[in-house]
Design a protein around this motif. Structure first.
Motif, PDB file in Angstrom:
ATOM      1  N   GLU A  91      23.961 -42.844   6.125  1.00 28.10           N
ATOM      2  CA  GLU A  91      23.715 -41.531   5.540  1.00 28.10           C
ATOM      3  C   GLU A  91      23.361 -40.497   6.614  1.00 28.10           C
ATOM      4  O   GLU A  91      23.817 -39.353   6.577  1.00 28.10           O
ATOM      5  N   ILE A  92      22.560 -40.900   7.583  1.00 26.89           N
ATOM      6  CA  ILE A  92      22.208 -39.995   8.680  1.00 26.89           C
ATOM      7  C   ILE A  92      23.462 -39.615   9.470  1.00 26.89           C
ATOM      8  O   ILE A  92      23.685 -38.448   9.778  1.00 26.89           O
ATOM      9  N   GLU A  93      24.308 -40.611   9.764  1.00 30.16           N
ATOM     10  CA  GLU A  93      25.543 -40.333  10.498  1.00 30.16           C
ATOM     11  C   GLU A  93      26.435 -39.363   9.721  1.00 30.16           C
ATOM     12  O   GLU A  93      27.005 -38.431  10.319  1.00 30.16           O
ATOM     13  N   ARG A  94      26.564 -39.564   8.406  1.00 28.00           N
ATOM     14  CA  ARG A  94      27.381 -38.654   7.584  1.00 28.00           C
ATOM     15  C   ARG A  94      26.822 -37.237   7.627  1.00 28.00           C
ATOM     16  O   ARG A  94      27.571 -36.261   7.722  1.00 28.00           O
ATOM     17  N   ASN A  95      25.494 -37.128   7.545  1.00 27.50           N
ATOM     18  CA  ASN A  95      24.885 -35.805   7.522  1.00 27.50           C
ATOM     19  C   ASN A  95      24.951 -35.111   8.876  1.00 27.50           C
ATOM     20  O   ASN A  95      25.109 -33.892   8.930  1.00 27.50           O
ATOM     21  N   VAL A  96      24.858 -35.850   9.949  1.00 26.20           N
ATOM     22  CA  VAL A  96      25.018 -35.250  11.276  1.00 26.20           C
ATOM     23  C   VAL A  96      26.450 -34.736  11.420  1.00 26.20           C
ATOM     24  O   VAL A  96      26.680 -33.613  11.890  1.00 26.20           O
ATOM     25  N   SER A  97      27.409 -35.543  10.990  1.00 28.46           N
ATOM     26  CA  SER A  97      28.805 -35.124  11.038  1.00 28.46           C
ATOM     27  C   SER A  97      29.020 -33.877  10.181  1.00 28.46           C
ATOM     28  O   SER A  97      29.695 -32.933  10.593  1.00 28.46           O
ATOM     29  N   LEU A  98      28.409 -33.873   9.008  1.00 30.28           N
ATOM     30  CA  LEU A  98      28.506 -32.710   8.124  1.00 30.28           C
ATOM     31  C   LEU A  98      27.878 -31.483   8.772  1.00 30.28           C
ATOM     32  O   LEU A  98      28.421 -30.373   8.672  1.00 30.28           O
TER      33      LEU A  98
END
Length: 144
Positions: A29-36
């Motif tokens: 989830e953190i990786e997705r949000n950083v990418s976002l």
């Protein structure tokens, strides 16, 4: 039949694998949000470069993502502390007579093996593994 104390101790020990699974989910989830965050920032920055009006949209979006990432980081810290507590508890069994307790608990709650897999690994009967497991749970309950 297991007692309330044994059930509570088993639940505590079971939190290790659960926290590992939750940490993996949080990490994704953190990786997705950083990418976002990168996508939103670059998209809105490009939009603002053309019109000058996108800047007001960039800052709130980035702030919201930073708050979300901070919350996820705090949750990850709590899960890590819980996981470490259970591992330290199991690893603290150092008496020679209790080494089998530590081994059974480690294989069950840290490695995630079933009682049947533990019995095969240790070349013991499943019944004996169940007995060792309950004795180990009683021992852990007595020290916490």
């Amino acid at each position: 039949m297991t007692t309330r104390i044994q059930k509570a101790t088993i639940s505590l020990l079971g939190q290790y694998l659960e926290s590992v699974k939750q940490l993996a989910g949080l990490s994704r989830e953190i990786e997705r949000n950083v990418s976002l965050a990168y996508t939103v920032t670059s998209t809105l920055s490009e939009a603002s470069a053309g019109t000058g009006s996108g800047r007001g949209q960039v800052e709130p979006a980035v702030v919201a993502l930073i708050v979300l990432l901070d919350d996820l980081g705090k949750e990850a810290e709590q899960l890590t502390a819980k996981r470490n507590f259970v591992k330290e508890l199991i690893d603290s069994i150092d008496e020679k007579s209790r080494k089998q307790f530590s081994l059974v608990l480690h294989l069950r709650y840290i490695s995630g093996l079933t009682f049947e897999e533990i019995a095969e690994e240790l070349e013991m009967s499943v019944r004996h593994i169940h007995r060792l497991h309950l004795e180990a749970v009683d021992y852990i309950a007595s020290v916490i």
